[in-house]
Design a protein around this motif. Structure first.
Motif, PDB file in Angstrom:
ATOM      1  N   ARG A 213       0.832  -1.204   0.000  1.00 17.72           N
ATOM      2  CA  ARG A 213       0.000   0.000   0.000  1.00 17.72           C
ATOM      3  C   ARG A 213       0.871   1.261   0.000  1.00 17.72           C
ATOM      4  NH1 ARG A 213      -2.608  -4.172  -0.476  1.00 17.72           N
ATOM      5  NH2 ARG A 213      -4.500  -4.669   0.717  1.00 17.72           N
ATOM      6  N   SER A 214       0.301   2.355  -0.492  1.00 17.49           N
ATOM      7  CA  SER A 214       1.021   3.635  -0.501  1.00 17.49           C
ATOM      8  C   SER A 214       1.132   4.186   0.913  1.00 17.49           C
ATOM      9  CB  SER A 214       0.290   4.652  -1.379  1.00 17.49           C
ATOM     10  OG  SER A 214      -0.921   5.059  -0.762  1.00 17.49           O
ATOM     11  N   ALA A 215       2.084   5.098   1.113  1.00 18.48           N
ATOM     12  CA  ALA A 215       2.260   5.724   2.433  1.00 18.48           C
ATOM     13  C   ALA A 215       0.991   6.459   2.857  1.00 18.48           C
ATOM     14  CB  ALA A 215       3.447   6.681   2.408  1.00 18.48           C
ATOM     15  N   GLU A 216       0.355   7.173   1.915  1.00 25.01           N
ATOM     16  CA  GLU A 216      -0.874   7.912   2.243  1.00 25.01           C
ATOM     17  C   GLU A 216      -1.974   6.956   2.698  1.00 25.01           C
ATOM     18  OE1 GLU A 216       0.856   9.960  -1.518  1.00 25.01           O
ATOM     19  OE2 GLU A 216       0.814   7.976  -0.593  1.00 25.01           O
ATOM     20  N   HIS A 217      -2.100   5.857   1.987  1.00 28.11           N
ATOM     21  CA  HIS A 217      -3.118   4.864   2.334  1.00 28.11           C
ATOM     22  C   HIS A 217      -2.820   4.255   3.698  1.00 28.11           C
ATOM     23  CE1 HIS A 217      -6.184   1.774   1.435  1.00 28.11           C
ATOM     24  NE2 HIS A 217      -5.376   0.947   2.099  1.00 28.11           N
TER      25      HIS A 217
END
Length: 574
Positions: A213-217
């Motif tokens: 997953r992305s850091a933002e997610h």
């Protein structure tokens, strides 16, 4: 006070770089001239290390590569080989690291971590967890070109189990982009089910979610996980996993939250205790010097209540120390506190406006990004206008967790009628609320009535007449006849109308006495009275408590926070 233009300009230049690296490309750069300077520094007997370190730390990495090429063209020699033959020890390691391209430095670090004596898992974790997807792809490509090996295969051959699986996923550099709103709750639930809710641990769920997953997610998932489980994801990882897997999962979580904060922690661990982990120190200082070292410094101060500069200075020596400090960017806190305490509040407002005009940024925001802890709180308080500082303090006292009656009493009892009028007007403008109504809604009884009166009129009491009539001071009657918040506010009013400093003195002395320091009160009084009557407060303090305000501040605070308070205090009164 007259502003020193050169000092102010340096201050602006420092803060305008906030959020970026400490090393910048030199304007007017000439690779041939720099190559000649380095050649002369290494020619003949002895080596001029000072010239080498001063020049190379003042050039960007791209400029250093041009210097390397120019040196080869002009002298037919390899600059890095020449530097290695002239230098030695940790200084040599640091300078040679600076001469590599960023991707080549990462590639070499990973190769040494894999093919050295034993596998240095810490290096694998730090680099693979903190680099962007594009950076990891470049590392993989360059590693193949340099060693004719596949990095994933080499890593897989040195580690095993779930730790290997997580590193392999990171090497895919294929994280999802952005936030997947529909999977935030399910990801949080899956992590909870895989650890806290399960006997044993489903490591694959942690690896799949944290690795893809992305850091933002992930930040959104961590918030959802906290609400679901009642604690942070890091706590679960600590309890549910171990060894290399635990370390890499924690690193991924920390980098998702903040790469600068993670690297600040790595730097702190490299410098604390007996001995210094120079390899980690060099690796982070060099690799982040043009990316986010200013952010790392800010996170370092926020987390560890000291500066990266000071820890490097205390843990290293000689030209090695000097080079690291040049990469670090110097002691900027001294510039901030010296300059701002030497300016009036009106001049600080002009500096704020000039900073915005020159750099298009908000000075207070940049100060907050650079500082931390009580020092940040104090400096930010100094940057507010006096009325705005009072308004903010009152708002926080009313709308915080519970009502801070001490703040209401102190401010409303000690300000003039005109000042209270300005506070009411500014409060309305700032929050679109009526201050009297907000105070009334958070207090009650006689205490509320007294505060409301203070917000409406300037009390002119005949204290001398009361003394003649009763034979004792009004304060004695208040002590006997009232209690609680009402007693406190009446005593403050009585003391204030006799002598403003006595009311404030009460809070200053209480905040410095006993175990711990009430820093909020100390900051509020020192800042709000520094241009009004702090000399009188100091004199009354000395008279009432047989010690100086300067000495009590010196004994009850530390670091740059203490230095700034003492500069505001202005003297010892010994």
């Amino acid at each position: 006070m007259k502003a020193n233009e050169e000092e102010t300009t340096c201050f602006f230049l420092f803060l305008s770089q906030a959020g970026r690296g400490t090393v910048k490309a030199q304007s007017g750069f000439n690779a041939n001239n720099d190559a000649e300077t380095l050649y002369k520094a290494m020619k003949g007997l002895g080596t001029n290390e000072a010239t080498i370190l001063q020049l190379l730390t003042a050039r960007s990495n791209a400029q250093r590569q041009q210097i390397k090429a120019a040196f080869k063209t002009l002298h037919g020699k390899d600059l890095v080989s020449e530097l290695k033959s002239e230098l030695g020890g940790k200084l040599e390691t640091l300078i040679v690291a600076m001469m590599a391209t960023p991707v080549m430095f990462d590639v070499t670090s990973l190769r040494n971590a894999i093919k050295g004596a034993g596998t240095n898992e810490k290096v694998l974790i730090e680099i693979l967890a903190s680099r962007t997807q594009n950076e990891i792809r470049e590392i993989i490509k360059t590693y193949k070109q340099e060693y004719d090996h596949n990095l994933e295969s080499d890593v897989s051959g040195e580690v095993g189990g779930h730790f290997k699986e997580m590193l392999v996923i990171l090497l895919q550099a294929n994280r999802q982009q952005g936030v997947q709103e529909g999977t935030i709750q399910s990801d949080a639930q899956a992590l909870f089910n895989a650890g806290e809710k399960k006997f044993g641990t489903d490591e694959d769920q942690f690896i799949t979610i944290l690795g893809n997953r992305s850091a933002e997610h992930l930040r959104r998932v961590f918030d959802a996980y906290m609400k679901l489980s009642g604690h942070q994801i890091e706590e679960s990882i600590q309890r549910e996993t171990s060894g290399g897997l635990r370390d890499v999962l924690l690193a991924v979580v920390k980098c998702a939250r903040s790469v600068p904060a993670y690297l600040a922690e790595c730097l702190y661990n490299s410098l604390k205790g007996a001995g210094t982990d120079d390899a980690t120190l060099i690796r982070i200082m060099v690799s982040r010097s043009e990316i986010d070292l200013l952010d790392i410094r800010a996170e370092f101060r926020k987390s560890f209540a000291t500066s990266l500069h000071n820890m490097i200075k205390n843990d290293t020596t000689g030209d090695y120390c000097k080079t690291l400090l040049l990469l670090c960017g110097g002691t900027d806190e001294a510039t901030i506190l010296q300059l701002l305490t030497a300016r009036s509040n009106a001049q600080r407002q002009q500096i704020k406006a000039a900073y915005k005009t020159l750099h298009g940024k908000d000075l207070v925001s940049d100060l907050k990004s650079e500082l931390g802890g009580k020092f940040e709180t104090l400096i930010v308080a100094m940057m507010a206008t006096p009325v705005m500082f009072d308004v903010t303090s009152l708002r926080n006292a009313i709308k915080g967790a519970g009502t801070d009656e001490k703040v209401l009493v102190e401010i409303l009892a000690s300000r003039t009628q005109n000042e209270i009028g300005e506070i009411i007007k500014t409060y309305k403008k700032e929050y679109d609320h009526d201050l009297e109504q907000d105070v009334s809604g958070d207090t009650s009884g006689h205490f509320k009535r007294m505060l409301v009166i203070l917000l409406q009129v300037m009390l002119c009491r005949m204290f001398d007449a009361y003394m003649k009539l009763s034979g004792y001071q009004i304060e004695e009657s208040i002590q006997r006849e009232t209690s609680g918040g009402l007693r406190d506010v009446l005593l403050a009013v009585g003391k204030t109308r006799i002598h403003t400093q006595l009311s404030i003195l009460k809070y200053t002395s209480l905040t410095l006495s006993g175990a711990g320091t009430d820093d909020a009160t100390l900051i509020r009084i020192m800042v709000s009275r520094s241009e009004i009557d702090l000399l009188d407060i100091r004199a009354e303090f000395r008279k009432s408590f047989a010690t100086s305000l300067h000495n009590m501040i010196k004994n009850d605070s530390s670091g740059d926070y203490r230095k700034t308070l003492l500069l505001l205090c202005g003297g010892d009164d010994a």
